[in-house]
Write a protein that holds these residues in place. Structure first.
Motif, PDB file in Angstrom:
ATOM      1  N   ARG A 156       0.454  -0.229  -1.431  1.00  0.00           N
ATOM      2  CA  ARG A 156       1.055  -1.544  -0.901  1.00  0.00           C
ATOM      3  C   ARG A 156       0.203  -2.545   0.133  1.00  0.00           C
ATOM      4  NH1 ARG A 156       5.167   1.663  -2.297  1.00  0.00           N
ATOM      5  NH2 ARG A 156       5.476   2.193   0.266  1.00  0.00           N
ATOM      6  N   ARG A 157      -0.545  -1.999   0.565  1.00  0.00           N
ATOM      7  CA  ARG A 157      -1.514  -2.769   2.049  1.00  0.00           C
ATOM      8  C   ARG A 157      -2.302  -3.077   1.543  1.00  0.00           C
ATOM      9  NH1 ARG A 157      -2.266   1.222   6.992  1.00  0.00           N
ATOM     10  NH2 ARG A 157      -2.700  -0.599   7.307  1.00  0.00           N
TER      11      ARG A 157
ATOM     12  N   HIS B 234       5.604   0.720  10.063  1.00  0.00           N
ATOM     13  CA  HIS B 234       6.732   2.061   9.627  1.00  0.00           C
ATOM     14  C   HIS B 234       5.781   2.818   8.657  1.00  0.00           C
ATOM     15  CE1 HIS B 234       9.606   2.735   6.877  1.00  0.00           C
ATOM     16  NE2 HIS B 234       9.082   3.157   5.924  1.00  0.00           N
ATOM     17  N   GLY B 235       4.716   2.621   8.469  1.00  0.00           N
ATOM     18  CA  GLY B 235       3.968   4.311   7.942  1.00  0.00           C
ATOM     19  C   GLY B 235       3.298   4.983   8.838  1.00  0.00           C
TER      20      GLY B 235
ATOM     21  N   GLN C  88       3.391   9.684  -1.583  1.00  0.00           N
ATOM     22  CA  GLN C  88       4.281   8.432  -1.525  1.00  0.00           C
ATOM     23  C   GLN C  88       3.421   7.684  -0.091  1.00  0.00           C
ATOM     24  OE1 GLN C  88       7.896  10.546   1.227  1.00  0.00           O
ATOM     25  NE2 GLN C  88       8.780   9.461  -1.153  1.00  0.00           N
ATOM     26  N   HIS C  89       2.319   8.873   0.230  1.00  0.00           N
ATOM     27  CA  HIS C  89       1.166   8.130   1.361  1.00  0.00           C
ATOM     28  C   HIS C  89       0.199   6.769   0.837  1.00  0.00           C
ATOM     29  CE1 HIS C  89      -0.320   7.615   5.537  1.00  0.00           C
ATOM     30  NE2 HIS C  89      -1.308   8.016   5.144  1.00  0.00           N
TER      31      HIS C  89
ATOM     32  N   ARG D 174       0.735   6.250  -2.444  1.00  0.00           N
ATOM     33  CA  ARG D 174       1.477   4.356  -2.804  1.00  0.00           C
ATOM     34  C   ARG D 174       1.622   3.370  -2.157  1.00  0.00           C
ATOM     35  NH1 ARG D 174       4.464   8.573  -5.954  1.00  0.00           N
ATOM     36  NH2 ARG D 174       5.731   8.458  -4.598  1.00  0.00           N
ATOM     37  N   HIS D 175       2.512   4.329  -0.815  1.00  0.00           N
ATOM     38  CA  HIS D 175       2.217   2.921   0.839  1.00  0.00           C
ATOM     39  C   HIS D 175       1.247   2.532   0.632  1.00  0.00           C
ATOM     40  CE1 HIS D 175       3.417   1.799   4.661  1.00  0.00           C
ATOM     41  NE2 HIS D 175       2.430   2.186   5.577  1.00  0.00           N
TER      42      HIS D 175
ATOM     43  N   ASP E  15       1.488  -6.681   6.281  1.00  0.00           N
ATOM     44  CA  ASP E  15       0.497  -5.521   6.404  1.00  0.00           C
ATOM     45  C   ASP E  15       0.688  -4.285   7.440  1.00  0.00           C
ATOM     46  OD1 ASP E  15      -1.966  -2.972   5.090  1.00  0.00           O
ATOM     47  OD2 ASP E  15      -2.654  -4.630   6.981  1.00  0.00           O
TER      48      ASP E  15
ATOM     49  N   LEU F 125       3.902  -3.445   7.202  1.00  0.00           N
ATOM     50  CA  LEU F 125       3.903  -1.429   6.299  1.00  0.00           C
ATOM     51  C   LEU F 125       2.893  -0.373   7.016  1.00  0.00           C
ATOM     52  CD1 LEU F 125       3.397  -2.399   2.558  1.00  0.00           C
ATOM     53  CD2 LEU F 125       5.107  -1.125   3.674  1.00  0.00           C
TER      54      LEU F 125
END
Length: 162
Positions: free
Chosen positions: A79-80, A146-147, A72-73, A75-76, A140, A143
């Motif tokens: 996106r960034r 949020h991360g 998941q990290h 993929r996150h 970014d 995100l």
């Protein structure tokens, strides 16, 4: 009275001063865009380094919960990178448009022709792309924030009690 008596009429000095003032606007904007591009590239390099580190950790980790979190990290982080790529692209187009506006301004002063529409288009495109670059950079940043919250809450959940 002219500051250079006998050399330039007052109108010529005023028009040259106006041309210099107008030419400085794209230069300052280009300097700012260059600084933003440097920031975006540095941030992208750090995110890429983080992806590499997460991939290395994923290869050596056997724990199922940690592997799921790492997937998941990653993929996150991808996106960034997309948002930062968009920021860099928009910033580069904004910088090129700023250069185009300065070039059109220069041509207009040399040819003594009306290039106002080209100047408005080029400078307008530069402004729009710079705003777009800042907007994608803001995405970014959101995100990233949020991360950080997700990482912090995950770390708290796997920490042994006591």
């Amino acid at each position: 009275m002219s500051p250079f008596p006998g050399l330039l009429p007052d109108e010529a000095v005023d028009s040259v001063a106006h041309l210099i003032q107008t030419a400085l606007t794209p230069i300052f904007m280009l300097s700012g865009i260059g600084t933003l591009l440097n920031l975006f590239n540095t941030r992208l390099a750090r995110v890429s380094d983080h992806i590499e580190k997460a991939n290395e950790t994923l290869e050596t980790t056997q724990e199922k919960a940690k592997r799921h979190y790492l997937h998941q990290h990653i993929r996150h982080l991808h996106r960034r990178t997309l948002l930062l790529d968009a920021s860099i692209l928009l910033g580069a187009v904004g910088g090129a448009s700023t250069c185009g506006a300065a070039f059109v301004l220069f041509l207009g002063s040399l040819r003594d022709s009306s290039v106002a529409s080209w100047l408005v288009v080029m400078f307008g495109l530069a402004l729009a792309c710079t705003v777009g670059a800042l907007a994608t950079f803001l995405c970014d940043s959101l995100l990233a924030w949020h991360g950080l919250r997700v990482t912090t809450s995950w770390a708290r959940s796997v920490r042994p009690n006591g």
